[in-house]
Write a protein that holds these residues in place. Structure first.
Motif, mmCIF file in Angstrom:
data_model
loop_
_atom_site.group_PDB
_atom_site.id
_atom_site.type_symbol
_atom_site.label_atom_id
_atom_site.label_comp_id
_atom_site.label_asym_id
_atom_site.label_seq_id
_atom_site.Cartn_x
_atom_site.Cartn_y
_atom_site.Cartn_z
ATOM 1 N N LEU A 117 15.786 2.150 54.558
ATOM 2 C CA LEU A 117 14.386 2.130 54.161
ATOM 3 C C LEU A 117 13.755 0.830 54.627
ATOM 4 N N ILE A 118 12.520 0.919 55.084
ATOM 5 C CA ILE A 118 11.790 -0.237 55.600
ATOM 6 C C ILE A 118 10.456 -0.336 54.876
ATOM 7 N N ARG A 138 17.063 -3.395 50.008
ATOM 8 C CA ARG A 138 16.176 -2.517 50.788
ATOM 9 C C ARG A 138 15.784 -1.263 50.015
ATOM 10 N N CYS A 139 15.242 -1.494 48.831
ATOM 11 C CA CYS A 139 14.792 -0.372 48.006
ATOM 12 C C CYS A 139 13.616 -0.823 47.140
ATOM 13 N N ILE A 140 13.005 0.141 46.476
ATOM 14 C CA ILE A 140 11.915 -0.161 45.552
ATOM 15 C C ILE A 140 12.521 -0.779 44.304
ATOM 16 N N GLY A 141 11.963 -1.907 43.871
ATOM 17 C CA GLY A 141 12.492 -2.618 42.722
ATOM 18 C C GLY A 141 12.323 -1.858 41.417
ATOM 19 N N ASP A 142 13.147 -2.202 40.466
ATOM 20 C CA ASP A 142 13.103 -1.558 39.149
ATOM 21 C C ASP A 142 11.862 -1.943 38.355
ATOM 22 N N ARG A 143 11.198 -3.029 38.744
ATOM 23 C CA ARG A 143 10.039 -3.515 37.996
ATOM 24 C C ARG A 143 8.746 -2.773 38.327
ATOM 25 N N LEU A 144 8.780 -1.781 39.216
ATOM 26 C CA LEU A 144 7.577 -1.045 39.592
ATOM 27 C C LEU A 144 6.982 -0.358 38.362
ATOM 28 N N PRO A 145 5.719 -0.682 38.020
ATOM 29 C CA PRO A 145 5.105 -0.056 36.841
ATOM 30 C C PRO A 145 4.963 1.458 37.013
ATOM 31 N N ALA A 146 4.980 2.162 35.907
ATOM 32 C CA ALA A 146 4.865 3.621 35.925
ATOM 33 C C ALA A 146 3.528 4.081 36.498
ATOM 34 N N THR A 147 2.521 3.196 36.478
ATOM 35 C CA THR A 147 1.207 3.564 37.026
ATOM 36 C C THR A 147 1.263 3.820 38.527
ATOM 37 N N HIS A 148 2.283 3.293 39.192
ATOM 38 C CA HIS A 148 2.448 3.494 40.634
ATOM 39 C C HIS A 148 3.328 4.699 40.936
ATOM 40 N N PRO A 205 13.709 4.750 65.604
ATOM 41 C CA PRO A 205 12.418 5.316 65.202
ATOM 42 C C PRO A 205 12.184 5.200 63.694
ATOM 43 N N LEU A 206 10.908 5.084 63.331
ATOM 44 C CA LEU A 206 10.489 5.042 61.933
ATOM 45 C C LEU A 206 9.823 6.354 61.575
ATOM 46 N N PHE A 207 10.116 6.849 60.381
ATOM 47 C CA PHE A 207 9.517 8.068 59.872
ATOM 48 C C PHE A 207 8.797 7.737 58.569
ATOM 49 N N GLY A 208 7.537 8.143 58.455
ATOM 50 C CA GLY A 208 6.748 7.880 57.260
ATOM 51 C C GLY A 208 7.209 8.703 56.076
ATOM 52 N N THR A 209 7.038 8.152 54.871
ATOM 53 C CA THR A 209 7.451 8.846 53.654
ATOM 54 C C THR A 209 6.276 9.198 52.747
ATOM 55 N N ASP A 210 5.079 8.746 53.055
ATOM 56 C CA ASP A 210 3.896 8.927 52.201
ATOM 57 C C ASP A 210 4.023 8.173 50.877
ATOM 58 N N VAL A 211 4.976 7.252 50.792
ATOM 59 C CA VAL A 211 5.144 6.418 49.601
ATOM 60 C C VAL A 211 4.543 5.058 49.898
ATOM 61 N N CYS A 265 1.815 -1.260 50.548
ATOM 62 C CA CYS A 265 2.495 -1.162 51.843
ATOM 63 C C CYS A 265 3.224 0.170 51.915
ATOM 64 N N SER A 266 3.295 0.738 53.110
ATOM 65 C CA SER A 266 3.985 2.009 53.298
ATOM 66 C C SER A 266 5.493 1.802 53.387
ATOM 67 N N ILE A 267 6.235 2.786 52.898
ATOM 68 C CA ILE A 267 7.689 2.797 52.995
ATOM 69 C C ILE A 267 8.074 3.777 54.110
#
Length: 74
Positions: free
Chosen positions: A7-8, A52-62, A34-40, A20-22
């Motif tokens: 993941l980038i 290389r991942c989304i952190g655990d602190r990401l609020p539920a609003t996101h 090659p990079l492939f978009g995830t819409d995240v 930022c896009s993942i």
């Protein structure tokens, strides 16, 4: 052997809304990655560079994106 997929998060390309896009990167060989978009999209402060991942602190609003990405791509 490591998986040729990772993941980038391009922190240098921030959208107008502050996110930022993942992307999923497939490492075919040394020259083809090659990079492939995830819409995240997440705020860059919630990206964990070490694992290389989304952190655990990401609020539920996101949203709850980590399981969604892993189910779709891994």
């Amino acid at each position: 052997m490591a998986l040729p997929i990772k993941l980038i998060c391009r922190k240098n390309q921030v959208h107008a809304d502050g996110t930022c896009s993942i992307f999923v990167q497939y490492c075919c060989n040394e020259n083809q990655k090659p990079l492939f978009g995830t819409d995240v999209k997440i705020p860059p402060i919630y990206w964990d560079n070490g694992s290389r991942c989304i952190g655990d602190r990401l609020p539920a609003t996101h949203g709850d994106f980590s399981p969604k990405i892993h189910q779709k791509y891994f």
